[in-house]
Design an enzyme around this catalytic site. Structure first.
Site, PDB file in Angstrom:
ATOM      1  N   ARG A   1      -1.085  -1.448   0.094  1.00 22.36           N
ATOM      2  CA  ARG A   1      -1.355   0.023  -0.392  1.00 22.36           C
ATOM      3  C   ARG A   1      -1.134   0.114  -1.840  1.00 22.36           C
ATOM      4  O   ARG A   1      -1.853   0.701  -2.617  1.00 22.36           O
ATOM      5  CB  ARG A   1      -0.269   0.896   0.162  1.00 22.36           C
ATOM      6  CG  ARG A   1      -0.229   2.280  -0.475  1.00 22.36           C
ATOM      7  CD  ARG A   1       0.994   3.127   0.407  1.00 22.36           C
ATOM      8  NE  ARG A   1       0.788   4.418   0.104  1.00 22.36           N
ATOM      9  CZ  ARG A   1       1.722   5.267  -0.397  1.00 22.36           C
ATOM     10  NH1 ARG A   1       3.114   4.713  -0.458  1.00 22.36           N
ATOM     11  NH2 ARG A   1       1.560   6.495  -0.566  1.00 22.36           N
TER      12      ARG A   1
ATOM     13  N   HIS B   1      -3.755   1.583  -4.817  1.00 16.76           N
ATOM     14  CA  HIS B   1      -3.088   2.476  -5.528  1.00 16.76           C
ATOM     15  C   HIS B   1      -3.388   2.129  -7.084  1.00 16.76           C
ATOM     16  O   HIS B   1      -3.807   2.783  -7.958  1.00 16.76           O
ATOM     17  CB  HIS B   1      -1.851   2.757  -5.503  1.00 16.76           C
ATOM     18  CG  HIS B   1      -1.550   3.857  -4.186  1.00 16.76           C
ATOM     19  ND1 HIS B   1      -0.385   4.586  -4.231  1.00 16.76           N
ATOM     20  CD2 HIS B   1      -2.224   4.268  -3.397  1.00 16.76           C
ATOM     21  CE1 HIS B   1      -0.538   5.225  -3.130  1.00 16.76           C
ATOM     22  NE2 HIS B   1      -1.751   5.207  -2.463  1.00 16.76           N
TER      23      HIS B   1
ATOM     24  N   HIS C   1      -4.587   1.767   7.411  1.00 18.81           N
ATOM     25  CA  HIS C   1      -3.415   2.476   7.977  1.00 18.81           C
ATOM     26  C   HIS C   1      -3.248   1.886   9.104  1.00 18.81           C
ATOM     27  O   HIS C   1      -2.174   2.249   9.799  1.00 18.81           O
ATOM     28  CB  HIS C   1      -3.668   3.690   7.997  1.00 18.81           C
ATOM     29  CG  HIS C   1      -3.483   4.565   6.666  1.00 18.81           C
ATOM     30  ND1 HIS C   1      -3.822   6.124   6.348  1.00 18.81           N
ATOM     31  CD2 HIS C   1      -3.344   4.226   5.429  1.00 18.81           C
ATOM     32  CE1 HIS C   1      -3.990   6.165   5.309  1.00 18.81           C
ATOM     33  NE2 HIS C   1      -3.207   5.209   4.509  1.00 18.81           N
TER      34      HIS C   1
ATOM     35  N   ASN D   1       3.766   7.713  -5.480  1.00 16.79           N
ATOM     36  CA  ASN D   1       4.078   6.357  -5.262  1.00 16.79           C
ATOM     37  C   ASN D   1       5.545   5.941  -5.471  1.00 16.79           C
ATOM     38  O   ASN D   1       6.276   4.994  -4.841  1.00 16.79           O
ATOM     39  CB  ASN D   1       3.799   5.584  -6.731  1.00 16.79           C
ATOM     40  CG  ASN D   1       2.296   5.418  -6.663  1.00 16.79           C
ATOM     41  OD1 ASN D   1       1.623   5.300  -5.667  1.00 16.79           O
ATOM     42  ND2 ASN D   1       1.460   5.391  -7.840  1.00 16.79           N
TER      43      ASN D   1
ATOM     44  N   SER E   1      -2.133  -1.418 -13.656  1.00 18.06           N
ATOM     45  CA  SER E   1      -1.305  -0.104 -14.326  1.00 18.06           C
ATOM     46  C   SER E   1      -0.244   0.298 -13.543  1.00 18.06           C
ATOM     47  O   SER E   1       0.865   0.870 -13.774  1.00 18.06           O
ATOM     48  CB  SER E   1      -2.158   0.882 -14.610  1.00 18.06           C
ATOM     49  OG  SER E   1      -3.059   1.113 -13.663  1.00 18.06           O
TER      50      SER E   1
HETATM   51  C1  HEM Z   1      -8.366   7.522   3.022  1.00 20.08           C
HETATM   52  C2  HEM Z   1      -7.594   8.056   1.997  1.00 20.08           C
HETATM   53  C3  HEM Z   1      -5.978   7.608   2.189  1.00 20.08           C
HETATM   54  C4  HEM Z   1      -4.913   8.696   1.995  1.00 20.08           C
HETATM   55  C5  HEM Z   1      -5.052   9.979   2.255  1.00 20.08           C
HETATM   56  C6  HEM Z   1      -3.858   7.853   2.330  1.00 20.08           C
HETATM   57  C7  HEM Z   1      -2.420   8.301   2.143  1.00 20.08           C
HETATM   58  C8  HEM Z   1      -1.412   7.610   2.563  1.00 20.08           C
HETATM   59  C9  HEM Z   1      -0.020   8.178   2.671  1.00 20.08           C
HETATM   60  C10 HEM Z   1       0.146   9.719   2.526  1.00 20.08           C
HETATM   61  C11 HEM Z   1       0.847   7.189   3.199  1.00 20.08           C
HETATM   62  C12 HEM Z   1       2.165   7.299   3.635  1.00 20.08           C
HETATM   63  C13 HEM Z   1       3.077   7.082   2.457  1.00 20.08           C
HETATM   64  C14 HEM Z   1       4.447   7.646   2.864  1.00 20.08           C
HETATM   65  O1  HEM Z   1       4.946   8.683   2.964  1.00 20.08           O
HETATM   66  O2  HEM Z   1       5.459   6.537   2.911  1.00 20.08           O
HETATM   67  C15 HEM Z   1      -0.009   5.985   3.350  1.00 20.08           C
HETATM   68  C16 HEM Z   1       0.473   4.779   3.593  1.00 20.08           C
HETATM   69  C17 HEM Z   1      -0.213   3.502   3.475  1.00 20.08           C
HETATM   70  N1  HEM Z   1      -1.526   3.418   2.900  1.00 20.08           N
HETATM   71 FE1  HEM Z   1      -2.935   4.990   2.662  1.00 20.08          FE
HETATM   72  N2  HEM Z   1      -4.137   6.551   2.157  1.00 20.08           N
HETATM   73  C18 HEM Z   1      -5.440   6.482   2.131  1.00 20.08           C
HETATM   74  C19 HEM Z   1      -6.425   5.023   2.141  1.00 20.08           C
HETATM   75  C20 HEM Z   1      -5.588   3.821   2.149  1.00 20.08           C
HETATM   76  C21 HEM Z   1      -6.310   2.880   1.725  1.00 20.08           C
HETATM   77  C22 HEM Z   1      -7.900   2.711   1.527  1.00 20.08           C
HETATM   78  C23 HEM Z   1      -5.404   1.787   2.213  1.00 20.08           C
HETATM   79  C24 HEM Z   1      -5.837   0.252   1.852  1.00 20.08           C
HETATM   80  C25 HEM Z   1      -6.859  -0.439   2.099  1.00 20.08           C
HETATM   81  C26 HEM Z   1      -4.256   2.374   2.370  1.00 20.08           C
HETATM   82  C27 HEM Z   1      -3.303   1.498   2.679  1.00 20.08           C
HETATM   83  C28 HEM Z   1      -1.773   2.070   3.379  1.00 20.08           C
HETATM   84  C29 HEM Z   1      -0.751   1.505   3.811  1.00 20.08           C
HETATM   85  C30 HEM Z   1      -0.685  -0.134   4.165  1.00 20.08           C
HETATM   86  C31 HEM Z   1       0.192   2.221   4.042  1.00 20.08           C
HETATM   87  C32 HEM Z   1       1.509   1.913   4.622  1.00 20.08           C
HETATM   88  C33 HEM Z   1       2.465   1.440   3.285  1.00 20.08           C
HETATM   89  C34 HEM Z   1       3.885   1.331   3.430  1.00 20.08           C
HETATM   90  O3  HEM Z   1       4.115   0.789   4.755  1.00 20.08           O
HETATM   91  O4  HEM Z   1       4.695   0.925   2.569  1.00 20.08           O
HETATM   92  N3  HEM Z   1      -4.374   3.499   2.590  1.00 20.08           N
HETATM   93  N4  HEM Z   1      -1.254   6.237   2.995  1.00 20.08           N
END
Ligand code: HEM
Ligand code: NAG
Length: 330
Positions: free
Chosen positions: A65, A69, A196, A97, A79
């Protein structure tokens, strides 16, 4: 029969073209970029990711993630790693973040070792790109070559986040637009959303779907009711506990697989931005296809990650090689 003059001209033309090509290549990302300057670079990063992930497997998701970002905000220039200062609130302290982004210490550890063995050579932006790849690989995804040569930026503004990072409430058209702004097709957007398949979310990122969806219904009807009940137990209404988290992939939250898409087919996409992929014929077909063909998704994901890693990069003499990933060089 005056062939002499044109020949000379063409030789000059070829030389000029070759020269232009050399300058261009020099400023491009390259696989094996550190082979001569710091041959152990990718091994050292991998070793630190391995250590970090073995003590907390959620770190793989954190690093994946973090790279996303980084790349979507001012390009992949590290950055996201810069700390705030008394006069500047950095990206990492934006609500998107902080407190959810994790894995900074792993980058710091890798950087410290790299500075000790090849001072001033390996950029923080590259360390993060390598670490994201290693994270995918270590959780069962496909490994891929990461072209290196990114340089580090000197600007990090929390105010850049909102316009560049997608919110979990976006619908499929908004997501498509947001990814198009970064040069991606809708198909690549669906592919990258598969990130995800690992990691977790804080309750605050989706609790509106459970308790305050809109003025007529409190619960998002696109969410499987049984799953919604379970989520309500994990995320009580009005809870002020910022530490409550749930896995995003219900069955295999630590494995890079197609579980994310399987969940969406079962109406168990955690965010509105996940479940919305079923509201459009093309994206819904792709969700189905990914579930049926995991290898296809793995390959497409690797390709899309490499493409993401090229967004807005600084190369050549632009930017700098930060000595510490948290602070710009003085
Ligand atoms: C499509 C649009 C996307 C949205 C709206 C989005 C939104 C989010 C949100 C809200 C979270 C949870 C944050 C939290 O509350 O802890 C999250 C977690 C995560 N996102 Fe996304 N995301 C998107 C795309 C992506 C992409 C493109 C990737 C990587 C290729 C990604 C990888 C991750 C990962 C791995 C987590 C888990 C992080 C952790 O466990 O620490 N996301 N995302
Ligand atoms: C609330 O959501 C439901 C289900 O998606 C929809 O049918 C309804 O029109 C929405 N109401 C408002 C006021 O947006």
């Amino acid at each position: 029969m005056s062939t002499k003059k044109p020949n000379c001209m063409s030789i000059i033309l070829v030389l000029v073209l070759v020269l232009c090509q050399c300058i261009r290549l020099k400023a491009q990302l390259q696989v094996g970029f550190y082979a001569a300057s710091c041959s152990m670079a990718e091994f050292i990063v991998k070793d630190e990711v391995r250590k970090g992930v073995s003590s907390d497997k959620g770190m793989a998701a954190g690093l994946l993630r973090m790279h996303f970002h980084d790349c979507f905000v001012r390009g992949c220039d590290g950055s996201v790693l810069i700390d705030s200062t008394p006069s500047n609130t950095a990206e990492k302290d934006s609500p998107a973040n902080n407190p959810s982004l994790r894995g900074y210490e792993i980058i710091d550890n890798a950087k410290a070792r790299l500075e000790a063995s090849c001072k001033g050579v390996v950029s923080c932006a590259d360390i993060l790109a390598f670490a994201a790849r290693d994270s995918v690989e270590m959780t069962g995804g496909l490994g891929y070559d990461v072209p290196g040569g990114r340089r580090d930026g000197r600007i990090s503004l929390a105010s850049d986040i909102q316009a560049n990072l997608p919110a979990p409430t976006l619908n499929v058209n908004q997501l498509t637009q947001m990814f198009a702004n970064k040069g991606f097709t809708q198909e690549e957007m669906v592919t990258l959303s598969g990130g995800h398949t690992i990691g977790r979310s804080h309750c605050t990122s989706f609790s509106a779907r459970l308790y305050s969806f809109n003025t007529t219904v409190s619960q998002d009807p696109s969410l499987d009711p049984t799953y919604a009940t379970q989520l309500k137990q994990q995320c009580p209404q009005g809870s002020t506990n910022p530490n409550l988290v749930v896995p995003m992939d219900t069955l295999s939250p630590s494995t890079t697989d197609v579980g994310y898409y399987r969940d969406i087919l079962a109406n168990k996409g955690l965010f509105g931005s996940d479940q919305t992929l079923m509201t459009n014929t093309a994206t819904a077909n792709q969700v189905n296809q990914n579930v049926r063909n995991p290898m296809l998704w793995s390959r497409n994901f690797a390709d899309a990650m490499v493409k993401m890693g090229r967004i807005g990069v600084l190369t050549g003499n632009n930017g700098e090689i930060r000595a510490k990933c948290r602070v710009i060089n003085s």
